[in-house]
Design a protein around this motif. Structure first.
Motif, PDB file in Angstrom:
ATOM      1  N   LEU A 213      -1.970  -9.424 -13.374  1.00 47.67           N
ATOM      2  CA  LEU A 213      -0.623  -9.919 -13.664  1.00 47.67           C
ATOM      3  C   LEU A 213      -0.192 -10.956 -12.629  1.00 47.67           C
ATOM      4  O   LEU A 213       0.407 -11.979 -12.982  1.00 47.67           O
ATOM      5  CB  LEU A 213       0.373  -8.758 -13.704  1.00 47.67           C
ATOM      6  CG  LEU A 213       0.171  -7.742 -14.827  1.00 47.67           C
ATOM      7  CD1 LEU A 213       1.161  -6.589 -14.674  1.00 47.67           C
ATOM      8  CD2 LEU A 213       0.299  -8.386 -16.183  1.00 47.67           C
ATOM      9  N   SER A 214      -0.504 -10.713 -11.364  1.00 47.03           N
ATOM     10  CA  SER A 214      -0.140 -11.660 -10.312  1.00 47.03           C
ATOM     11  C   SER A 214      -0.832 -12.999 -10.513  1.00 47.03           C
ATOM     12  O   SER A 214      -0.241 -14.053 -10.275  1.00 47.03           O
ATOM     13  CB  SER A 214      -0.513 -11.111  -8.937  1.00 47.03           C
ATOM     14  OG  SER A 214       0.262  -9.974  -8.643  1.00 47.03           O
ATOM     15  N   ALA A 215      -2.076 -12.952 -10.943  1.00 49.90           N
ATOM     16  CA  ALA A 215      -2.827 -14.188 -11.138  1.00 49.90           C
ATOM     17  C   ALA A 215      -2.345 -14.977 -12.355  1.00 49.90           C
ATOM     18  O   ALA A 215      -2.488 -16.196 -12.393  1.00 49.90           O
ATOM     19  CB  ALA A 215      -4.312 -13.868 -11.284  1.00 49.90           C
TER      20      ALA A 215
ATOM     21  N   PRO B 197       0.807  -1.225   0.000  1.00 50.59           N
ATOM     22  CA  PRO B 197       0.000   0.000   0.000  1.00 50.59           C
ATOM     23  C   PRO B 197       0.840   1.274   0.000  1.00 50.59           C
ATOM     24  O   PRO B 197       0.370   2.325  -0.423  1.00 50.59           O
ATOM     25  CB  PRO B 197      -0.835  -0.110   1.280  1.00 50.59           C
ATOM     26  CG  PRO B 197      -0.946  -1.575   1.508  1.00 50.59           C
ATOM     27  CD  PRO B 197       0.381  -2.144   1.057  1.00 50.59           C
ATOM     28  N   ASN B 198       2.097   1.204   0.454  1.00 50.65           N
ATOM     29  CA  ASN B 198       2.966   2.379   0.436  1.00 50.65           C
ATOM     30  C   ASN B 198       3.263   2.861  -0.978  1.00 50.65           C
ATOM     31  O   ASN B 198       3.704   3.992  -1.165  1.00 50.65           O
ATOM     32  CB  ASN B 198       4.288   2.087   1.143  1.00 50.65           C
ATOM     33  CG  ASN B 198       4.120   1.890   2.625  1.00 50.65           C
ATOM     34  OD1 ASN B 198       3.073   2.154   3.177  1.00 50.65           O
ATOM     35  ND2 ASN B 198       5.159   1.402   3.271  1.00 50.65           N
ATOM     36  N   ALA B 199       3.045   2.002  -1.971  1.00 48.10           N
ATOM     37  CA  ALA B 199       3.291   2.401  -3.358  1.00 48.10           C
ATOM     38  C   ALA B 199       2.247   3.398  -3.842  1.00 48.10           C
ATOM     39  O   ALA B 199       2.466   4.074  -4.842  1.00 48.10           O
ATOM     40  CB  ALA B 199       3.303   1.180  -4.267  1.00 48.10           C
TER      41      ALA B 199
ATOM     42  N   LEU C 280       3.197   1.111 -12.597  1.00 52.72           N
ATOM     43  CA  LEU C 280       3.809  -0.049 -11.944  1.00 52.72           C
ATOM     44  C   LEU C 280       5.316  -0.095 -12.219  1.00 52.72           C
ATOM     45  O   LEU C 280       6.107  -0.448 -11.356  1.00 52.72           O
ATOM     46  CB  LEU C 280       3.135  -1.338 -12.421  1.00 52.72           C
ATOM     47  CG  LEU C 280       1.686  -1.525 -11.957  1.00 52.72           C
ATOM     48  CD1 LEU C 280       1.023  -2.668 -12.718  1.00 52.72           C
ATOM     49  CD2 LEU C 280       1.613  -1.750 -10.469  1.00 52.72           C
ATOM     50  N   ARG C 281       5.715   0.279 -13.429  1.00 53.51           N
ATOM     51  CA  ARG C 281       7.155   0.340 -13.751  1.00 53.51           C
ATOM     52  C   ARG C 281       7.840   1.452 -12.970  1.00 53.51           C
ATOM     53  O   ARG C 281       8.946   1.275 -12.471  1.00 53.51           O
ATOM     54  CB  ARG C 281       7.349   0.581 -15.250  1.00 53.51           C
ATOM     55  CG  ARG C 281       7.220  -0.640 -16.062  1.00 53.51           C
ATOM     56  CD  ARG C 281       7.775  -0.394 -17.463  1.00 53.51           C
ATOM     57  NE  ARG C 281       7.218  -1.384 -18.332  1.00 53.51           N
ATOM     58  CZ  ARG C 281       6.382  -1.137 -19.331  1.00 53.51           C
ATOM     59  NH1 ARG C 281       6.036   0.096 -19.612  1.00 53.51           N
ATOM     60  NH2 ARG C 281       5.919  -2.111 -20.062  1.00 53.51           N
TER      61      ARG C 281
ATOM     62  N   ALA D  78      -4.132   0.674 -11.576  1.00 53.91           N
ATOM     63  CA  ALA D  78      -2.829   0.003 -11.496  1.00 53.91           C
ATOM     64  C   ALA D  78      -2.911  -1.207 -10.570  1.00 53.91           C
ATOM     65  O   ALA D  78      -2.319  -2.253 -10.850  1.00 53.91           O
ATOM     66  CB  ALA D  78      -1.752   0.975 -11.019  1.00 53.91           C
ATOM     67  N   ARG D  79      -3.655  -1.084  -9.487  1.00 53.23           N
ATOM     68  CA  ARG D  79      -3.805  -2.218  -8.570  1.00 53.23           C
ATOM     69  C   ARG D  79      -4.571  -3.363  -9.244  1.00 53.23           C
ATOM     70  O   ARG D  79      -4.215  -4.526  -9.095  1.00 53.23           O
ATOM     71  CB  ARG D  79      -4.528  -1.754  -7.295  1.00 53.23           C
ATOM     72  CG  ARG D  79      -4.657  -2.814  -6.244  1.00 53.23           C
ATOM     73  CD  ARG D  79      -3.297  -3.296  -5.797  1.00 53.23           C
ATOM     74  NE  ARG D  79      -3.446  -4.635  -5.237  1.00 53.23           N
ATOM     75  CZ  ARG D  79      -2.713  -5.113  -4.276  1.00 53.23           C
ATOM     76  NH1 ARG D  79      -1.749  -4.401  -3.761  1.00 53.23           N
ATOM     77  NH2 ARG D  79      -2.903  -6.321  -3.843  1.00 53.23           N
ATOM     78  N   ASP D  80      -5.614  -3.024 -10.017  1.00 55.13           N
ATOM     79  CA  ASP D  80      -6.366  -4.054 -10.752  1.00 55.13           C
ATOM     80  C   ASP D  80      -5.477  -4.748 -11.778  1.00 55.13           C
ATOM     81  O   ASP D  80      -5.524  -5.969 -11.925  1.00 55.13           O
ATOM     82  CB  ASP D  80      -7.581  -3.442 -11.447  1.00 55.13           C
ATOM     83  CG  ASP D  80      -8.662  -2.992 -10.476  1.00 55.13           C
ATOM     84  OD1 ASP D  80      -8.620  -3.417  -9.297  1.00 55.13           O
ATOM     85  OD2 ASP D  80      -9.530  -2.215 -10.896  1.00 55.13           O
TER      86      ASP D  80
END
Length: 157
Positions: free
Chosen positions: A34-36, A19-21, A69-70, A27-29
């Motif tokens: 990407l994580s999935a 969350p600090n990002a 994200l980059r 971007a979170r979605d």
């Protein structure tokens, strides 16, 4: 069908400070998708257009989210068309030993994260309470007293 093992182990400590990002909701979605879809170690083979269709967004919006994200260091700057690489500390692995071996390998490139990874989360820039005496928990976690008499209820109409 791919025979690659499904990654299941994440570094839980780094997700505590994610969350600090201060990522945008888009971007979170995108990061969640990407994580999935990642292979063990963080490699994701997906096109931006596929992400856009899945989220019901336009491709330029997804491109901006990937750019964010980059900028935060969550995704690698180095990539080929149709592939992204999630930071090794945020990637999923088959097991703890797989993650440890991957991070210790001299072939693994670990780039810096560009957001605070300490214990303190910075305040949101648009939080009107910043710099005021607002206390979100004035009772320091104590239960509020129950009312002596229940409020009278009446039917609307």
């Amino acid at each position: 069908m791919s025979s690659a093992p499904v990654p299941g182990f994440h570094n839980p400590e780094i997700f505590e400070v994610l969350p600090n990002a201060c990522l945008s909701p888009t971007a979170r979605d995108v990061f969640d998708i990407l994580s999935a879809r990642q292979h063990p170690g963080g490699l994701v083979r997906i096109r931006q257009q596929d992400i856009a269709e899945r989220l019901g967004l336009t491709q330029p919006v997804v491109s901006r989210a990937i750019g964010q994200l980059r900028d935060k260091g969550i995704l690698s700057e180095r990539q080929r068309k149709g592939e992204v690489l999630i930071h090794p500390l945020l990637a999923a692995y088959e097991s703890l030993s797989h993650m440890t071996n991957h991070l210790k390998s001299p072939d693994t490139f670990v780039w810096p994260l560009n957001f605070p990874t300490g214990d303190v989360r910075p305040p949101r820039a648009r939080d009107a309470r910043t710099g005021t005496s607002f206390d979100p928990d004035p009772d320091d976690g104590e239960d509020s007293p129950t009312p002596e008499t229940p409020p009278a209820l009446r039917l609307a109409g």
